[in-house]
Design a protein around this motif. Sequence first.
Motif, PDB file in Angstrom:
ATOM      1  N   HIS A 238      37.303 -21.648   5.834  1.00 14.21           N
ATOM      2  CA  HIS A 238      37.915 -20.663   4.936  1.00 14.21           C
ATOM      3  C   HIS A 238      38.553 -21.333   3.720  1.00 14.21           C
ATOM      4  N   LEU A 239      39.130 -22.514   3.912  1.00  8.82           N
ATOM      5  CA  LEU A 239      39.699 -23.242   2.773  1.00  8.82           C
ATOM      6  C   LEU A 239      38.607 -23.670   1.792  1.00  8.82           C
ATOM      7  N   LEU A 240      37.499 -24.151   2.310  1.00 12.60           N
ATOM      8  CA  LEU A 240      36.413 -24.591   1.430  1.00 12.60           C
ATOM      9  C   LEU A 240      35.841 -23.424   0.651  1.00 12.60           C
ATOM     10  N   ARG A 241      35.697 -22.278   1.290  1.00  7.25           N
ATOM     11  CA  ARG A 241      35.103 -21.128   0.619  1.00  7.25           C
ATOM     12  C   ARG A 241      36.094 -20.413  -0.286  1.00  7.25           C
ATOM     13  N   GLY A 275      42.963 -35.385   9.924  1.00  6.78           N
ATOM     14  CA  GLY A 275      44.199 -34.928   9.310  1.00  6.78           C
ATOM     15  C   GLY A 275      44.220 -33.408   9.227  1.00  6.78           C
ATOM     16  N   THR A 276      45.054 -32.860   8.388  1.00  7.84           N
ATOM     17  CA  THR A 276      45.148 -31.401   8.275  1.00  7.84           C
ATOM     18  C   THR A 276      43.887 -30.845   7.624  1.00  7.84           C
ATOM     19  N   PRO A 277      43.509 -29.608   7.955  1.00  5.43           N
ATOM     20  CA  PRO A 277      42.326 -29.023   7.297  1.00  5.43           C
ATOM     21  C   PRO A 277      42.515 -28.882   5.797  1.00  5.43           C
ATOM     22  N   GLN A 278      43.766 -28.647   5.340  1.00  3.48           N
ATOM     23  CA  GLN A 278      44.015 -28.536   3.908  1.00  3.48           C
ATOM     24  C   GLN A 278      43.697 -29.847   3.189  1.00  3.48           C
ATOM     25  N   THR A 285      35.954 -31.989  -1.364  1.00  2.00           N
ATOM     26  CA  THR A 285      35.603 -31.410  -2.662  1.00  2.00           C
ATOM     27  C   THR A 285      35.903 -32.332  -3.833  1.00  2.00           C
ATOM     28  N   ASP A 286      36.460 -33.506  -3.588  1.00  4.05           N
ATOM     29  CA  ASP A 286      36.706 -34.452  -4.681  1.00  4.05           C
ATOM     30  C   ASP A 286      35.388 -34.839  -5.349  1.00  4.05           C
ATOM     31  N   GLY A 287      35.399 -34.846  -6.660  1.00  2.00           N
ATOM     32  CA  GLY A 287      34.218 -35.234  -7.423  1.00  2.00           C
ATOM     33  C   GLY A 287      33.192 -34.138  -7.595  1.00  2.00           C
ATOM     34  N   ASP A 288      33.423 -32.961  -7.015  1.00  2.64           N
ATOM     35  CA  ASP A 288      32.468 -31.852  -7.126  1.00  2.64           C
ATOM     36  C   ASP A 288      32.980 -30.876  -8.180  1.00  2.64           C
ATOM     37  N   ASP A 289      32.286 -30.769  -9.292  1.00  3.51           N
ATOM     38  CA  ASP A 289      32.696 -29.882 -10.375  1.00  3.51           C
ATOM     39  C   ASP A 289      32.118 -28.486 -10.245  1.00  3.51           C
ATOM     40  N   ALA A 290      31.236 -28.249  -9.277  1.00  2.61           N
ATOM     41  CA  ALA A 290      30.590 -26.941  -9.160  1.00  2.61           C
ATOM     42  C   ALA A 290      31.591 -25.807  -8.915  1.00  2.61           C
ATOM     43  N   PRO A 291      32.581 -25.957  -8.002  1.00  3.36           N
ATOM     44  CA  PRO A 291      33.537 -24.862  -7.812  1.00  3.36           C
ATOM     45  C   PRO A 291      34.326 -24.546  -9.082  1.00  3.36           C
TER      46      PRO A 291
END
Length: 354
Positions: A238-241, A275-278, A285-291
């Motif tokens: 859910h955090l990723l989406r 670690g934590t899901p957050q 998502t580091d380095g991904d500019d698509a979002p």
Amino acid sequence: MNADLSEDDRSVTGPGENRPTAGDEDWARRVRAGLLRDDVPQVLADAVLEQARAACRDSGRPATEVFGAPSEYVRQRPQESLDPELRARYDRDGVPEGFDASAVVLRLGVVGLAISIGTTAREGWTAEHGYAHAALLAAVLATFLLGGEALRRRGAGRLRSSRSAWVGSAAVAVAGLGAAWALRDDPARVDVPMSAPLLACVAIVAAGVLLRRRRPAAGTAGVPDDTTPDEWFTRLEHLLRGRHLMAPARTRWEVDEARAFWRAGGTEHPQVEFGTPQAYAVVLTDGDDAPRRRRAAWRAAAATLFGVLALTNLARSLIDGETGGWWRTVVALLLCGAAVASWVRLARARAPRP
């Protein structure tokens, strides 16, 4: 450090033997402005500048020599060098996890102020309203409040509660429209002095700003101690989406990969492994500019839609010879300007990193 400088205007080089220079001060201001334009939360932008100050103090060189031009440094996404645990404390709007009373109050005040200004421009300082108007106004305010809360919850990665808020927003809108339609022939009318709602909405906005300034600092992000592994991976998905706007197909792939890696590692819980899901969502998502580009595209599309609607309304009023064309012109210009600005931000988001 010059005591007359505010925190935002201090040199990157910081206190001590490295005295602030006009060039460093200008560099820091431009970097901060660029980060904020790119939707970097203010607290993270401040952390980036603090990191830059430390680097300049250690090297004894000005910021332009260490990091280059401000625009190039911003395009390198320096916020990604910050601790993932720090970045995980905030949603994509820079708001700490949990209910944000200041956002609700500000949303109510801003929407009410916009409606009041529009009504005053159209009908003057005294407006005649009946029960149908009151029902429609209540529905509009409640719909915006619930819709805004749905967006905030999605930005925090709370997809289920976000869907519930969207359903509530739609239900309130339908109920309000039905009530307004049922009361449309009611003869009761009241003359409302528009100065009262205008002043009330200004006071509500001021209260919202005050609440935001007094909002407590974000605590450590995490999940309850009794969270099961399945719940941990669901929270990650859910955090990723929601928060990071990752495409559904890639989200499923990332979560499946993480689950397989955890099972192969043999640790008792994924939080021990990742670690934590957050924080792990930040790492993925580091380095991904698509979002970021996807979010800029959605904003550009929404701003363009509102601009087209405003221009259509202006054209219709001019053709029909209606009064109040000046305020429609102002609204159309503001919304079209916002649309142009959103397309500029989209072009910046699509630009490749240096």
